[in-house]
Each structure stands twice: as structure tokens, then as C-alpha cells.
Design a protein around this motif. Structure first.
Motif, PDB file in Angstrom:
ATOM      1  N   ALA A   1       6.380  -3.485   6.881  1.00  0.00           N
ATOM      2  CA  ALA A   1       7.376  -4.621   7.188  1.00  0.00           C
ATOM      3  C   ALA A   1       6.938  -5.620   8.148  1.00  0.00           C
ATOM      4  CB  ALA A   1       8.794  -3.936   7.691  1.00  0.00           C
ATOM      5  N   SER A   2       6.172  -5.243   9.019  1.00  0.00           N
ATOM      6  CA  SER A   2       5.654  -5.990  10.266  1.00  0.00           C
ATOM      7  C   SER A   2       4.412  -6.918   9.744  1.00  0.00           C
ATOM      8  CB  SER A   2       5.284  -5.507  11.371  1.00  0.00           C
ATOM      9  OG  SER A   2       4.239  -4.564  11.159  1.00  0.00           O
ATOM     10  N   CYS A   3       3.644  -7.066   8.563  1.00  0.00           N
ATOM     11  CA  CYS A   3       2.522  -7.503   8.127  1.00  0.00           C
ATOM     12  C   CYS A   3       3.057  -8.631   7.503  1.00  0.00           C
ATOM     13  CB  CYS A   3       1.982  -6.458   6.986  1.00  0.00           C
ATOM     14  SG  CYS A   3       0.374  -7.228   6.632  1.00  0.00           S
TER      15      CYS A   3
ATOM     16  N   ASP B   1      -2.133   2.395   9.967  1.00  0.00           N
ATOM     17  CA  ASP B   1      -0.996   2.972  10.056  1.00  0.00           C
ATOM     18  C   ASP B   1       0.135   1.833  10.622  1.00  0.00           C
ATOM     19  OD1 ASP B   1      -2.046   5.402   9.820  1.00  0.00           O
ATOM     20  OD2 ASP B   1      -2.419   5.754  11.716  1.00  0.00           O
ATOM     21  N   ILE B   2       0.046   0.926  10.363  1.00  0.00           N
ATOM     22  CA  ILE B   2       1.181  -0.067  10.854  1.00  0.00           C
ATOM     23  C   ILE B   2       2.160  -0.273   9.719  1.00  0.00           C
ATOM     24  CG2 ILE B   2       1.269  -2.735  11.350  1.00  0.00           C
ATOM     25  CD1 ILE B   2      -1.568  -2.841  12.301  1.00  0.00           C
TER      26      ILE B   2
ATOM     27  N   GLN C   1       4.087 -10.233  -0.407  1.00  0.00           N
ATOM     28  CA  GLN C   1       3.042 -10.591  -1.647  1.00  0.00           C
ATOM     29  C   GLN C   1       2.689  -9.283  -2.256  1.00  0.00           C
ATOM     30  OE1 GLN C   1       1.035 -12.510   1.043  1.00  0.00           O
ATOM     31  NE2 GLN C   1       1.957 -14.624   0.843  1.00  0.00           N
ATOM     32  N   VAL C   2       2.174  -8.175  -1.653  1.00  0.00           N
ATOM     33  CA  VAL C   2       1.619  -7.260  -2.577  1.00  0.00           C
ATOM     34  C   VAL C   2       2.631  -5.893  -2.625  1.00  0.00           C
ATOM     35  CG1 VAL C   2      -0.449  -7.634  -1.412  1.00  0.00           C
ATOM     36  CG2 VAL C   2       0.927  -6.174  -0.215  1.00  0.00           C
ATOM     37  N   CYS C   3       3.736  -6.172  -1.818  1.00  0.00           N
ATOM     38  CA  CYS C   3       4.746  -4.663  -2.285  1.00  0.00           C
ATOM     39  C   CYS C   3       5.463  -4.912  -3.370  1.00  0.00           C
ATOM     40  CB  CYS C   3       5.798  -4.669  -0.928  1.00  0.00           C
ATOM     41  SG  CYS C   3       6.677  -3.198  -0.933  1.00  0.00           S
ATOM     42  N   LYS C   4       5.235  -3.674  -4.260  1.00  0.00           N
ATOM     43  CA  LYS C   4       5.840  -3.902  -5.572  1.00  0.00           C
ATOM     44  C   LYS C   4       7.595  -3.620  -5.592  1.00  0.00           C
ATOM     45  CE  LYS C   4       1.735  -2.264  -7.829  1.00  0.00           C
ATOM     46  NZ  LYS C   4       1.208  -1.136  -8.695  1.00  0.00           N
ATOM     47  N   SER C   5       7.835  -3.105  -4.192  1.00  0.00           N
ATOM     48  CA  SER C   5       9.620  -2.931  -3.830  1.00  0.00           C
ATOM     49  C   SER C   5      10.183  -4.259  -3.417  1.00  0.00           C
ATOM     50  CB  SER C   5       9.432  -1.800  -3.322  1.00  0.00           C
ATOM     51  OG  SER C   5       9.092  -0.479  -3.704  1.00  0.00           O
ATOM     52  N   PHE C   6       9.384  -5.180  -3.461  1.00  0.00           N
ATOM     53  CA  PHE C   6       9.780  -6.322  -2.644  1.00  0.00           C
ATOM     54  C   PHE C   6      11.109  -7.112  -3.331  1.00  0.00           C
ATOM     55  CE2 PHE C   6       9.852 -11.135  -2.374  1.00  0.00           C
ATOM     56  CZ  PHE C   6       9.985 -11.104  -0.977  1.00  0.00           C
TER      57      PHE C   6
ATOM     58  N   PHE D   1      14.377  -3.683   7.158  1.00  0.00           N
ATOM     59  CA  PHE D   1      14.842  -2.856   8.472  1.00  0.00           C
ATOM     60  C   PHE D   1      14.533  -1.429   8.070  1.00  0.00           C
ATOM     61  CE2 PHE D   1      17.462  -6.641   8.159  1.00  0.00           C
ATOM     62  CZ  PHE D   1      17.351  -7.256   9.528  1.00  0.00           C
ATOM     63  N   ARG D   2      14.362  -0.831   6.990  1.00  0.00           N
ATOM     64  CA  ARG D   2      14.388   0.584   6.788  1.00  0.00           C
ATOM     65  C   ARG D   2      13.075   0.862   6.076  1.00  0.00           C
ATOM     66  NH1 ARG D   2      18.482  -1.599   3.987  1.00  0.00           N
ATOM     67  NH2 ARG D   2      18.432  -1.470   1.677  1.00  0.00           N
ATOM     68  N   CYS D   3      12.146   0.190   5.879  1.00  0.00           N
ATOM     69  CA  CYS D   3      10.969   0.289   5.146  1.00  0.00           C
ATOM     70  C   CYS D   3      10.214   1.007   6.138  1.00  0.00           C
ATOM     71  CB  CYS D   3      10.482  -0.795   4.481  1.00  0.00           C
ATOM     72  SG  CYS D   3       8.667  -0.561   3.534  1.00  0.00           S
ATOM     73  N   LYS D   4       9.433   2.075   5.634  1.00  0.00           N
ATOM     74  CA  LYS D   4       8.552   2.864   6.646  1.00  0.00           C
ATOM     75  C   LYS D   4       7.278   2.969   5.741  1.00  0.00           C
ATOM     76  CE  LYS D   4      11.802   4.512   9.216  1.00  0.00           C
ATOM     77  NZ  LYS D   4      12.023   3.340  10.314  1.00  0.00           N
ATOM     78  N   ARG D   5       7.094   2.045   4.738  1.00  0.00           N
ATOM     79  CA  ARG D   5       5.838   2.251   4.174  1.00  0.00           C
ATOM     80  C   ARG D   5       4.387   1.687   5.034  1.00  0.00           C
ATOM     81  NH1 ARG D   5       6.851   0.609  -2.122  1.00  0.00           N
ATOM     82  NH2 ARG D   5       9.020   1.700  -2.087  1.00  0.00           N
ATOM     83  N   THR D   6       3.509   2.244   4.779  1.00  0.00           N
ATOM     84  CA  THR D   6       2.178   1.633   5.609  1.00  0.00           C
ATOM     85  C   THR D   6       1.229   1.381   4.378  1.00  0.00           C
ATOM     86  OG1 THR D   6       1.674   4.050   6.094  1.00  0.00           O
ATOM     87  CG2 THR D   6       2.691   2.939   7.580  1.00  0.00           C
ATOM     88  N   ASN D   7       0.115   0.684   4.871  1.00  0.00           N
ATOM     89  CA  ASN D   7      -1.142   0.498   3.927  1.00  0.00           C
ATOM     90  C   ASN D   7      -0.734   0.155   2.481  1.00  0.00           C
ATOM     91  OD1 ASN D   7      -3.824  -0.009   3.778  1.00  0.00           O
ATOM     92  ND2 ASN D   7      -4.346   2.175   3.490  1.00  0.00           N
ATOM     93  N   VAL D   8      -0.061  -0.690   2.203  1.00  0.00           N
ATOM     94  CA  VAL D   8       0.506  -0.998   0.892  1.00  0.00           C
ATOM     95  C   VAL D   8      -0.441  -1.990   0.427  1.00  0.00           C
ATOM     96  CG1 VAL D   8       2.301  -2.570  -0.695  1.00  0.00           C
ATOM     97  CG2 VAL D   8       3.250  -0.907   1.285  1.00  0.00           C
TER      98      VAL D   8
END
Length: 197
Positions: free
Chosen positions: A92-94, A88-89, A99-104, A73-80
């Protein structure tokens, strides 16, 4: 438990399962449910974990039915994933975010990890719950599932007489030689059977 208690060592009926469902909705403990049904609390626990229904509804999940992160809900990361150069998407909607985010960090609920293992009786309304993966106990589903399992387990091995004779021609001499069933199954994968069979 004592063998003198009525109902002990018997299969649960649909009526028993409906009582379990109603009791879970009223937040009764396994011990209280078991006492009423004259069963052991572990029987109730196993019943619920074995026959709970996976109640996932993608419409209730924020933005992405495949994102199970606590920070979605609060993640603003793009192109992880760094696959698209000018992406620029919001990640969180990808679909690949988890699978790829280290902060998951997977979102989970303490009710699902320990007793009662289901959402029945939860104070939070389903539409307000942020946990995307929910379980519930449904007596009718549990009874149907139990009956299917019982029927399939009583049907036996589904092979023809010819196939049984072929297996016997391989297995019988090896058993007579003193080989264990485990060794036979391991050395003869073409049999397509398990040790228990």
C-alpha cells in the motif's frame, strides 16, 4: 428554452459563475440554478464539468500520494510485484501498487461521477474524505479559464503568410479536383492541420 427569456443564449458572466459556486455550496440542483440564471440545466452541467478544478492534495492521502485503492488502509500484502526477493514493505505504500495488484479497485465518489460533479457542498469535511482525487468549482478560475479559451479561439490559426501560401498551393488544386478536406489532410500529414482548420 424560449428566446424571450432574458439572458438566454448569452455567455455566463463572473457574477453568474459566483452564483453557481454559491449554489453548489448550498447543494442546490442544476435545475434550480438554471431557473434562476434563465439557462438550461445542461448549460450549468457543462459549465461545471468543463471548468472544475482538480483539487488533489498529496498531504491528505494515506501514506502514498499515488495509491488510489479502496483497500489501501487495510491491505497487508507485500511483494505483489515480485521484483524484490525479500521485500517486506507493505504494498500500500509502494508507488507501483495500483499498477501491479490484481485486487486494485480505484476509490471514487458518486458526487464526482454524476451531478454535481464537484465536492462543493459535500457534508464530509475535506480532511475526512478518503477519496484522493477531488474536484471543486471555483468561479474565478472558471471565468479565467473561459476567457483564455475564448481569446485563443478567436485568434485564428497561428501561421505566417508564407506558410499560408504554401498550404494554399497544396490544398487549392486538390479542392478543385473534388477531393474532400478529410482526404487532403489524411494524405498530406506534412500540412500539420486538422480538417476543421
Amino acid at each position: 428554452m424560449s428566446n424571450l427569456i432574458p439572458g438566454n443564449q448569452k455567455h455566463l458572466t463572473l457574477q453568474d459563475r459566483k452564483f453557481i459556486e454559491d449554489s453548489l455550496n448550498e447543494n442546490l440542483s442544476f435545475k434550480e440554478i438554471a431557473k434562476y440564471l434563465c439557462k438550461d440545466p445542461t448549460t450549468i452541467s457543462k459549465e461545471i464539468r468543463l471548468h472544475r478544478v482538480d483539487d488533489i492534495n498529496p498531504k491528505r492521502i494515506f501514506n502514498n500520494p499515488h495509491n488510489f485503492c479502496t483497500q489501501r488502509f487495510r491491505c497487508k500484502r507485500t511483494n505483489v510485484c515480485e521484483k524484490i526477493i525479500l521485500c517486506d514493505i507493505n504494498c500500500a505504500s509502494c508507488m507501483k501498487c495500483n499498477q501491479v495488484c490484481k485486487s486494485f479497485v480505484k476509490e471514487c465518489c458518486s458526487r464526482l461521477d454524476r451531478a454535481p460533479y464537484v465536492c462543493n457542498g459535500c457534508d464530509k469535511p475535506l480532511h475526512r474524505c478518503n477519496v484522493p482525487h477531488k474536484y471543486r468549482y471555483d468561479a474565478v478560475f472558471a471565468q479565467r479559464n473561459y476567457e483564455e479559451l475564448r481569446t485563443s479561439s478567436r485568434n485564428g490559426v497561428n501561421i505566417t503568410k508564407h506558410q499560408a501560401l504554401q498550404m494554399n498551393s497544396v490544398v487549392a488544386p486538390l479542392i478543385e479536383q473534388g477531393q474532400s478536406p478529410y482526404v487532403i489532410v489524411t494524405n498530406h500529414p506534412e500540412l500539420g492541420i486538422s480538417v476543421k482548420t
